[in-house]
Write a protein that holds these residues in place. Structure first.
Motif: not given
Ligand code: G3H
Length: 218
Positions: A33-40, A188-193, A199-209
């Motif tokens: 949870v914590a690493p994912l929140i940090n990334c988001l 799209d967001f509930s993935k372990p990081v 981290y980079d893949t999820l960051s890029q996806l968040v940016c697209k959203y």
């Protein structure tokens, strides 16, 4: 006192409508949870909910509240008052439900928290309005389709409707064109990081959203 509580819940629900995008965290392992929140949050997410069926959801809400002062931290999958009380005690700033439960709204409002109440049929939506829910979460919206959601906006034209379930980058703008005040997204967001690539893949996806949401005109 009740005026202050009402002002707080109105302020938070307005912020959610402004942000337009809520990230849903439903994870199998508490340690993810914590690493994912940090990334988001670093990627720009302003509002997120941790679901009650995520292990340790109360501790993770409390930790996130202590760490991220400028991010709205809510509790999701709050199907009854026992879970609502746990979420409130942990410091959740908003409550999200998949179902219509009047007692959950009453409890949350006594603590100045808005409720994003799950509803699917016109009767559910009318009940949620009757219970004084702050935002009506139409769930599972994707299973019914955008046209079904748009049909609800006819009789419920003045109601803030938030489709949840099946929302993704490909269909995001269709839901807003149909009248959504905001959306929430889990898959799209509930993935372990756990590493830099994730981290980079999820960051890029968040940016697209966020970019898609930023270009909305309503
Ligand atoms: O709690 C999650 C909801 O079921 C939405 O999930 P989804 O955004 O992955 O469709």
């Amino acid at each position: 006192m009740s005026q202050i509580l009402n002002a707080n819940r109105i302020k938070i629900s307005n912020q959610i409508k402004q942000h337009k995008l809520v990230a849903i965290l439903r994870l199998k392992q508490q340690s993810d949870v914590a690493p994912l929140i940090n990334c988001l949050v670093n990627a720009g997410i302003n509002a997120l909910e941790i679901t009650s069926n995520t292990p340790g959801f109360e501790q993770e809400i409390a930790k996130a509240r202590a760490t991220y002062k400028n991010t709205l931290i809510g509790a999701g999958t709050i199907i009854n008052t026992a879970l609502a009380q746990q979420a409130i005690d942990a410091g959740a700033q908003f409550i999200v439900t998949p179902n219509t439960n009047q007692a959950v709204v009453e409890l949350a409002h006594r603590h100045g928290l808005p409720v994003l109440m799950g509803a699917l049929t016109p009767t559910d939506v009318a009940n949620a309005i009757e219970y004084n829910a702050d935002i009506i979460k139409v769930f599972p919206a994707g299973s019914m389709g955008v046209n079904y959601f748009k049909a609800l906006t006819g009789p419920f034209s003045d109601v803030p409707l938030m489709p949840v379930g099946g929302i993704n980058l490909d269909n995001l703008t269709h839901w807003f064109a149909a009248g959504a005040c905001a959306v929430a997204v889990s898959s799209d967001f509930s993935k372990p990081v756990n590493n830099k690539q994730q981290y980079d893949t999820l960051s890029q996806l968040v940016c697209k959203y966020l970019s898609a949401v930023a270009h909305l005109t309503n």
